[in-house]
Design a protein around this motif. Sequence first.
Motif, PDB file in Angstrom:
ATOM      1  N   ARG A  87       1.464  -1.316  -0.009  1.00  0.00           N
ATOM      2  CA  ARG A  87       0.342   0.108  -0.116  1.00  0.00           C
ATOM      3  C   ARG A  87       1.440   0.996  -0.057  1.00  0.00           C
ATOM      4  NH1 ARG A  87      -5.307  -1.335   1.618  1.00  0.00           N
ATOM      5  NH2 ARG A  87      -5.903  -3.037   0.873  1.00  0.00           N
ATOM      6  N   LEU A  88       1.785   1.320   0.563  1.00  0.00           N
ATOM      7  CA  LEU A  88       2.626   2.464   1.014  1.00  0.00           C
ATOM      8  C   LEU A  88       3.100   3.054  -0.691  1.00  0.00           C
ATOM      9  CD1 LEU A  88       4.636   2.172   4.252  1.00  0.00           C
ATOM     10  CD2 LEU A  88       2.660   3.613   3.976  1.00  0.00           C
ATOM     11  N   ASP A  90       2.012   2.032  -3.698  1.00  0.00           N
ATOM     12  CA  ASP A  90       1.162   3.213  -4.076  1.00  0.00           C
ATOM     13  C   ASP A  90       0.759   4.351  -3.950  1.00  0.00           C
ATOM     14  OD1 ASP A  90       0.270   0.818  -5.647  1.00  0.00           O
ATOM     15  OD2 ASP A  90      -1.203  -0.259  -4.657  1.00  0.00           O
ATOM     16  N   ARG A  91       1.385   4.326  -2.642  1.00  0.00           N
ATOM     17  CA  ARG A  91       0.821   5.764  -1.938  1.00  0.00           C
ATOM     18  C   ARG A  91       1.602   6.204  -2.168  1.00  0.00           C
ATOM     19  NH1 ARG A  91      -2.446   7.039   3.097  1.00  0.00           N
ATOM     20  NH2 ARG A  91      -2.112   9.844   2.718  1.00  0.00           N
ATOM     21  N   PHE A  92       3.550   6.004  -2.321  1.00  0.00           N
ATOM     22  CA  PHE A  92       4.144   7.072  -2.242  1.00  0.00           C
ATOM     23  C   PHE A  92       5.237   6.698  -3.484  1.00  0.00           C
ATOM     24  CE2 PHE A  92       3.404   6.862   2.156  1.00  0.00           C
ATOM     25  CZ  PHE A  92       2.591   8.454   2.000  1.00  0.00           C
ATOM     26  N   ARG A 215       0.680   7.916  -9.015  1.00  0.00           N
ATOM     27  CA  ARG A 215      -0.079   7.189  -7.013  1.00  0.00           C
ATOM     28  C   ARG A 215      -1.369   7.545  -7.134  1.00  0.00           C
ATOM     29  NH1 ARG A 215       4.836  10.684  -6.429  1.00  0.00           N
ATOM     30  NH2 ARG A 215       3.701  11.845  -5.287  1.00  0.00           N
ATOM     31  N   TYR A 216      -1.431   6.358  -5.748  1.00  0.00           N
ATOM     32  CA  TYR A 216      -2.935   6.052  -5.355  1.00  0.00           C
ATOM     33  C   TYR A 216      -2.836   5.935  -4.272  1.00  0.00           C
ATOM     34  CZ  TYR A 216      -2.890   3.273 -10.014  1.00  0.00           C
ATOM     35  OH  TYR A 216      -2.761   2.830 -11.089  1.00  0.00           O
ATOM     36  N   HIS A 217      -3.819   7.206  -3.637  1.00  0.00           N
ATOM     37  CA  HIS A 217      -3.892   7.391  -2.225  1.00  0.00           C
ATOM     38  C   HIS A 217      -4.824   6.486  -1.904  1.00  0.00           C
ATOM     39  CE1 HIS A 217      -1.932  11.522  -2.803  1.00  0.00           C
ATOM     40  NE2 HIS A 217      -2.341  11.425  -3.661  1.00  0.00           N
ATOM     41  N   ARG A 218      -4.101   5.183  -1.479  1.00  0.00           N
ATOM     42  CA  ARG A 218      -4.649   4.299  -0.932  1.00  0.00           C
ATOM     43  C   ARG A 218      -4.517   4.799   0.420  1.00  0.00           C
ATOM     44  NH1 ARG A 218      -3.953  -1.022  -3.895  1.00  0.00           N
ATOM     45  NH2 ARG A 218      -5.490  -1.897  -2.616  1.00  0.00           N
ATOM     46  N   ALA A 219      -5.076   3.873   1.537  1.00  0.00           N
ATOM     47  CA  ALA A 219      -5.472   4.556   2.914  1.00  0.00           C
ATOM     48  C   ALA A 219      -4.504   3.451   3.727  1.00  0.00           C
ATOM     49  CB  ALA A 219      -6.837   4.577   3.159  1.00  0.00           C
TER      50      ALA A 219
END
Length: 480
Positions: A87-88, A90-92, A215-219
């Motif tokens: 997940r990180l 995808d986000r960063f 990037r995807y802002h996935r929680a």
Amino acid sequence: MTQTLPPEPAPAVSNAAATPTGHGARRTVALLAVILTGQFMAVLDSSIVNVAIPSIRDDLRTSGSSLQLIVAGYVIAYAVLLVTGARLGDRFSQRRVFIAGLAVFTAASLACGLAWDETALIVFRFAQGIGAAAMVPQVMTLIQRDFTGNARAKALSLYSAIISGGVVIGQVLGGLIVYADLFESGWRGVFLVNVPIGLALLVAAPKVLPADSARYHRAVDLPGLGMLTVAVLLLVLPLVLGHEQDWPLWTWISLGASVIAVGAFLLIERVVAVRGGEPLFARRALRAPRLLLTAATLFVVMATFGGWMFVIAIHLQSTLGYSAMHAGLLFVPMGLTFALGSLYWERLPARSHARMIPAGLVVAAVSMVAMGMLLREGAGFGVVALILSGFMGLGNGLAFSPLMTRTLARIPRDLAADASGILVTNVQLGIVVGIACFGTVFLGLAGATTVSAAHALGGTAIAEGVTVLVAAVLAARAAR
């Protein structure tokens, strides 16, 4: 190599895109070399310490439970945080998180090599696992994103082979490093070897990893992550510490509480999904064809594989009195046959692939039990044992790599990170549980004499062989 896997659910690509040439080909090879070397280091460290266990015990005066924590602590952190690492990424961005994880892993390896007592070594092993959990999930995402066609199929086969083959190679390399004793480093060398490799990768990675993509802002599901961590610790700690402490009341309470914690984790995940959030394990990924069945199969396979590696390493050195190098070299036949099975299974007729996976596990189970029976009277590790070890490696190689590769080939690209995270999490949790359970069985049965310890190995081999047969049944369903 003829591609026999199901087609990926992505738009068709040209042959040029599938197999880059010239400068593009060199850059692609460099990318694959960097990310798979990082993957290899992370997998290697789940087993390289096994052969160094007697040296660590003598030098740091560690207890049996501390030794298990030194081995399992790394894998616990690695397994629990893998999906969060995806997940990180995808986000960063995969580039940033891979490099950050590599830096943490390299620094923690240096700290492990300089550890002054067992507590420090356990803490730094957990830190190593955190770095690996950030680094490893990015590998699958980069393969899915930057490789296509036949190149992607080959990269997936290498990826699967490294995940499992690194465990075997770790045993061999660990023995050689401890024996070589470069600069009088002893057991510390099994950790310090990561430092120059990690530094070289830190120099190369910014040059070859692709620039940050969208990037995807996935929680990050912090409640789910926290409860999963609690559930794993409640399960593993009593298994690791229970034998040495003669199974006090707290160990049984902890095992019971782990079941409750798993239920709480599932409830949290459902609540997160109902509220429109993103559970730790993406529901779309969990619904992918045969993913959960494959994950369960890989869990059982690696529980027996990791447990056997831990037990046989102790037996060879502590019971039979072999040196670290002697013990490490005895794993070479297993490593070679495992590599052959993992890398060349696609050359077998496509119609045999589904049957090959459970058949390979049956071969591995029979070989393991036969080896246990051969060694149960205190016999040395001779030619017959080496042959059986080779068959065990071949059987596992013909099962693990094709099972993972065939499953991942069916996963859409946007779910690649989550799916690989789920599978590799189960692989690592399997190793933890295998070390804890089968290590406890072996240590519980072993006595003070060579014969009693050898009998313990035989009993453990039977327990593990039966467990591998359970995995064969699961594999038969997953491979269809």
